[in-house]
Write a protein that holds these residues in place. Structure first.
Motif, short mmCIF file in Angstrom:
data_model
loop_
_atom_site.label_atom_id
_atom_site.label_comp_id
_atom_site.label_asym_id
_atom_site.label_seq_id
_atom_site.Cartn_x
_atom_site.Cartn_y
_atom_site.Cartn_z
N THR A 74 0.84 -1.19 0.00
CA THR A 74 0.00 0.00 0.00
C THR A 74 0.88 1.24 0.00
N THR A 75 0.37 2.31 -0.58
CA THR A 75 1.06 3.61 -0.58
C THR A 75 0.40 4.59 0.40
N SER A 76 -0.44 4.07 1.29
CA SER A 76 -1.14 4.95 2.22
C SER A 76 -0.19 5.65 3.18
N ASN A 77 0.94 5.01 3.49
CA ASN A 77 1.90 5.66 4.39
C ASN A 77 2.43 6.94 3.77
N TYR A 78 2.76 6.91 2.48
CA TYR A 78 3.26 8.11 1.81
C TYR A 78 2.16 9.17 1.72
N GLY A 79 0.93 8.73 1.41
CA GLY A 79 -0.17 9.69 1.32
C GLY A 79 -0.44 10.37 2.65
N GLU A 80 -0.42 9.60 3.73
CA GLU A 80 -0.66 10.19 5.05
C GLU A 80 0.51 11.06 5.48
N LEU A 81 1.73 10.69 5.08
CA LEU A 81 2.90 11.51 5.41
C LEU A 81 2.78 12.89 4.80
N PHE A 82 2.46 12.96 3.51
CA PHE A 82 2.37 14.26 2.83
C PHE A 82 1.15 15.06 3.29
N SER A 83 0.11 14.37 3.73
CA SER A 83 -1.07 15.10 4.21
C SER A 83 -0.85 15.67 5.61
N ARG A 84 -0.06 15.01 6.43
CA ARG A 84 0.20 15.49 7.79
C ARG A 84 1.23 16.61 7.81
N LEU A 85 2.21 16.54 6.94
CA LEU A 85 3.32 17.50 6.96
C LEU A 85 3.10 18.62 5.97
N ASP A 86 3.63 19.79 6.32
CA ASP A 86 3.80 20.85 5.33
C ASP A 86 5.10 20.53 4.59
N PHE A 87 5.01 19.53 3.71
CA PHE A 87 6.21 18.94 3.15
C PHE A 87 7.02 19.96 2.35
N THR A 88 6.37 20.80 1.58
CA THR A 88 7.09 21.76 0.75
C THR A 88 7.93 22.70 1.59
N SER A 89 7.35 23.21 2.67
CA SER A 89 8.07 24.15 3.53
C SER A 89 9.23 23.46 4.24
N MET A 90 8.99 22.26 4.78
CA MET A 90 10.06 21.57 5.50
C MET A 90 11.17 21.12 4.57
N PHE A 91 10.80 20.69 3.37
CA PHE A 91 11.83 20.31 2.40
C PHE A 91 12.67 21.52 2.01
N ALA A 92 12.03 22.67 1.80
CA ALA A 92 12.76 23.89 1.46
C ALA A 92 13.69 24.30 2.60
N ASN A 93 13.22 24.16 3.85
CA ASN A 93 14.08 24.49 4.99
C ASN A 93 15.29 23.57 5.06
N SER A 94 15.08 22.28 4.84
CA SER A 94 16.19 21.33 4.88
C SER A 94 17.20 21.61 3.78
N VAL A 95 16.71 21.88 2.57
CA VAL A 95 17.61 22.17 1.45
C VAL A 95 18.39 23.46 1.72
N THR A 96 17.69 24.50 2.20
CA THR A 96 18.36 25.78 2.46
C THR A 96 19.45 25.63 3.51
N VAL A 97 19.13 24.97 4.61
CA VAL A 97 20.11 24.81 5.69
C VAL A 97 21.28 23.94 5.24
N ALA A 98 20.99 22.82 4.59
CA ALA A 98 22.06 21.91 4.17
C ALA A 98 22.98 22.56 3.14
N LEU A 99 22.41 23.25 2.17
CA LEU A 99 23.24 23.88 1.14
C LEU A 99 24.07 25.03 1.72
N ALA A 100 23.46 25.82 2.61
CA ALA A 100 24.20 26.94 3.21
C ALA A 100 25.35 26.45 4.08
N VAL A 101 25.09 25.41 4.89
CA VAL A 101 26.14 24.86 5.74
C VAL A 101 27.24 24.23 4.89
N THR A 102 26.85 23.53 3.85
CA THR A 102 27.85 22.90 2.97
C THR A 102 28.70 23.95 2.28
N ALA A 103 28.07 24.99 1.73
CA ALA A 103 28.83 26.05 1.06
C ALA A 103 29.78 26.76 2.03
#
Length: 295
Positions: A74-103
């Motif tokens: 079943t793919t219900s775990n992925y569907g529930e994950l994206f419905s519970r999280l503000d995935f776009t915002s958290m993904f953008a925060n992770s990318v911003t922090v990781a790229l800035a720290v790496t640079a």
């Protein structure tokens, strides 16, 4: 002349026979391949379980004895994950922090590594010993003082508070210093004779030659920043600054039990960017690890 060239050039059949002998000799050592196969299985087993569990219903994950292949995928775990999280915002925060720290680590660690490896100044040895000494201090020892410092600077609750304390690290300085030490001094001396200043030497000569070490440091730093959980949990004071590991832990935890299906699905999602970065820079990563510290 033709006779000599014929004698010096191996016959194709000879090369084929030699190649078969090497293959037969290598496959004739099962004592070497069996432990390696066992170690490989132990390494990939958690990833296989994670991927399999992300497609299982919660009851299958908690089943005893456990099963690797889902009985009802079943793919219900992925569907529930994206419905519970503000995935776009958290993904953008992770990318911003990781790229800035790496640079930041790539720039500042390579600059300090170049200074410790190729420049002569008063206190050079003391600075290097200080860098080496900080490698022995566990991160948890400096966690509270670092948080107090960030709090006094009023950076809690902002992405800058997640980035600024990790823009340079002692391991990166040591790695770059060891790699730059292996570069010939004649290149730098020739550039100085031609009138290049230290910043131009660093930017035009040192950095292009340290691509393997930079790739190694970049992958290690990106991985550590991307998976960092405790510091964002403490410093990010609202959901808009959460990174993916923090959001995933909060989304999978209920009042009475943990939703392991959501947790495993989130782990797969968090792992994908790291795997992509490693696959792109794997050759430079291996070269950097293999040559660091050699002269």
């Amino acid at each position: 002349m033709s006779t000599l060239s014929t004698l010096s050039t191996p016959h194709p059949d000879t090369n084929r026979v030699l190649r078969r002998r090497r293959v037969r000799r290598s496959w004739g050592q099962p004592w070497l391949y069996l432990p390696l196969a066992g170690a490989l299985l132990l390494m990939i087993a958690p990833f296989l379980w994670m991927l399999s569990g992300s497609f299982k219903p919660e009851a299958d994950i908690r089943r005893v004895p456990p099963v690797l292949i889902p009985t009802a995928p079943t793919t219900s775990n992925y569907g529930e994950l994206f419905s519970r999280l503000d995935f776009t915002s958290m993904f953008a925060n992770s990318v911003t922090v990781a790229l800035a720290v790496t640079a930041g680590n790539l720039i500042f660690c390579s600059m300090l590594g170049y200074a410790l490896a190729k420049l002569e100044f008063r206190g050079q040895r003391a600075v290097f010993l200080l860098v080496m000494g900080t490698l022995m201090i566990p991160g948890l020892v400096t966690f509270v003082p670092l948080y107090v410092l960030v709090s006094n600077m009023q950076l809690t609750g902002s992405l800058l508070g997640l980035i600024l304390p990790f823009l340079a690290g002692p391991f990166g300085v040591f790695l770059m210093r060891q790699f730059i030490s292996s570069l010939p001094d004649e290149l730098i001396d020739a550039a100085r004779v031609d009138g290049c200043r230290e910043l131009a030497i660093f930017w035009k000569i040192i950095l292009p030659l340290t691509k393997p070490a930079l790739a190694t440091l970049g992958i290690i730093t990106f991985l550590g920043s991307w998976n960092n959980f405790l510091w964002p949990l403490v410093v990010a004071q609202n959901e808009s600054q959460y990174t993916l590991p923090v959001g995933l832990a909060l989304a999978s935890s209920g009042q009475s039990f943990t939703r392991f299906g959501i947790l495993l699905a989130g782990a797969v999602v968090v792992l994908l960017p790291v795997m992509a970065v490693f696959l792109v820079f794997q050759r430079q990563f291996v070269a950097g690890i293999a040559t660091t510290g050699l002269k």
